[in-house]
Design a protein around this motif. Structure first.
Motif, PDB file in Angstrom:
ATOM      1  N   SER A   1       0.818  -1.215   0.000  1.00  0.00           N
ATOM      2  CA  SER A   1       0.000   0.000   0.000  1.00  0.00           C
ATOM      3  C   SER A   1       0.859   1.275   0.000  1.00  0.00           C
ATOM      4  N   PHE A   2       2.147   1.155   0.364  1.00  0.00           N
ATOM      5  CA  PHE A   2       3.040   2.306   0.387  1.00  0.00           C
ATOM      6  C   PHE A   2       3.908   2.420  -0.867  1.00  0.00           C
TER       7      PHE A   2
ATOM      8  N   PHE B   1       9.255   5.682   3.844  1.00  0.00           N
ATOM      9  CA  PHE B   1      10.554   5.478   4.485  1.00  0.00           C
ATOM     10  C   PHE B   1      11.181   4.183   3.992  1.00  0.00           C
ATOM     11  N   GLN B   2      12.373   4.247   3.469  1.00  0.00           N
ATOM     12  CA  GLN B   2      13.172   3.147   2.935  1.00  0.00           C
ATOM     13  C   GLN B   2      12.556   2.451   1.727  1.00  0.00           C
ATOM     14  N   GLU B   3      11.635   3.128   1.040  1.00  0.00           N
ATOM     15  CA  GLU B   3      11.144   2.590  -0.228  1.00  0.00           C
ATOM     16  C   GLU B   3      12.180   2.911  -1.298  1.00  0.00           C
ATOM     17  N   THR B   4      12.602   1.886  -2.006  1.00  0.00           N
ATOM     18  CA  THR B   4      13.560   2.045  -3.099  1.00  0.00           C
ATOM     19  C   THR B   4      13.079   1.208  -4.268  1.00  0.00           C
ATOM     20  N   ASP B   5      13.208   1.701  -5.471  1.00  0.00           N
ATOM     21  CA  ASP B   5      12.805   0.955  -6.662  1.00  0.00           C
ATOM     22  C   ASP B   5      13.856  -0.118  -6.956  1.00  0.00           C
ATOM     23  N   VAL B   6      13.814  -1.185  -6.179  1.00  0.00           N
ATOM     24  CA  VAL B   6      14.813  -2.252  -6.286  1.00  0.00           C
ATOM     25  C   VAL B   6      14.757  -2.918  -7.658  1.00  0.00           C
ATOM     26  N   VAL B   7      13.573  -3.173  -8.153  1.00  0.00           N
ATOM     27  CA  VAL B   7      13.451  -3.821  -9.458  1.00  0.00           C
ATOM     28  C   VAL B   7      14.026  -2.921 -10.545  1.00  0.00           C
TER      29      VAL B   7
ATOM     30  N   LEU C   1      14.468 -11.006  -5.958  1.00  0.00           N
ATOM     31  CA  LEU C   1      13.067 -11.037  -5.558  1.00  0.00           C
ATOM     32  C   LEU C   1      12.875  -9.957  -4.498  1.00  0.00           C
ATOM     33  N   ASP C   2      12.083  -8.970  -4.805  1.00  0.00           N
ATOM     34  CA  ASP C   2      11.801  -7.860  -3.888  1.00  0.00           C
ATOM     35  C   ASP C   2      10.422  -8.121  -3.297  1.00  0.00           C
ATOM     36  N   ILE C   3      10.358  -8.366  -1.987  1.00  0.00           N
ATOM     37  CA  ILE C   3       9.120  -8.807  -1.364  1.00  0.00           C
ATOM     38  C   ILE C   3       8.519  -7.715  -0.488  1.00  0.00           C
ATOM     39  N   ALA C   4       7.308  -7.294  -0.834  1.00  0.00           N
ATOM     40  CA  ALA C   4       6.607  -6.299  -0.030  1.00  0.00           C
ATOM     41  C   ALA C   4       6.348  -6.865   1.365  1.00  0.00           C
TER      42      ALA C   4
END
Length: 167
Positions: free
Chosen positions: A108-109, A115-121, A161-164
């Motif tokens: 949802s974020f 905070f600490q959201e990064t477009d890892v993919v 694998l970036d896991i929410a």
């Protein structure tokens, strides 16, 4: 009757199903549910705590080169996830199979500059064979199986694998 398990347990069981018995990593907020679940599987899955996420990727590369099996890395979101970039790039250049699992903010974020959201993919696509974001717990077993298949098939290399967190 279908057994209901958490996404964290699905991840651990999926890794074990792929023959993984050793992972390298560094815990943190977004990936803590996975680390909490690791305690229940210490007889099947050993965790090597590193001092830095980059060190986890290089240790996993060494493991992969020695065993011929993909090295597995587990780290959290934000700066921790970006700290694996050098190891991913090196693994791609050296054809070393890695499966790097990163935590991510709750779905949802995503896209809210949380905070600490990064477009890892987005960051890792150019230096991996495959980068995928998991937003639902039920997608974890499929994504893990696919990650190991891709890491090992053709020219070996790294996957992410970036896991929410809510998955």
């Amino acid at each position: 009757m279908n057994e209901r398990i958490t996404g964290a347990e699905a991840l651990i069981k999926s890794l074990i199903a792929e023959g993984v018995n050793l992972v390298f990593g560094y815990p943190g907020g977004a990936i803590i549910p996975v680390y909490d679940k690791l305690y229940d599987y210490t007889d099947q899955l050993k965790h090597i705590l590193v001092r830095h996420e980059q060190g986890a990727t290089h240790a996993a590369q060494g493991y992969a080169r020695v065993t011929g099996r993909p090295g597995v890395v587990i780290v959290t979101s934000g700066p921790a996830a970006t700290n694996v970039i050098t190891g991913l790039s090196d693994a791609l250049m050296d054809s070393t199979p890695l499966v790097v699992i990163t935590g991510q903010v709750a779905s949802s974020f995503l896209g809210s500059d949380a905070f600490q959201e990064t477009d890892v993919v987005g960051i890792t696509q150019p230096i991996t064979k495959w980068a995928y974001q998991i937003r639902r717990a039920e997608d974890i077993p499929w994504a893990v199986a696919r990650a190991f298949y891709i890491a090992n098939t053709g020219r070996p290399g790294p996957v992410v694998l970036d896991i929410a967190k809510d998955a």
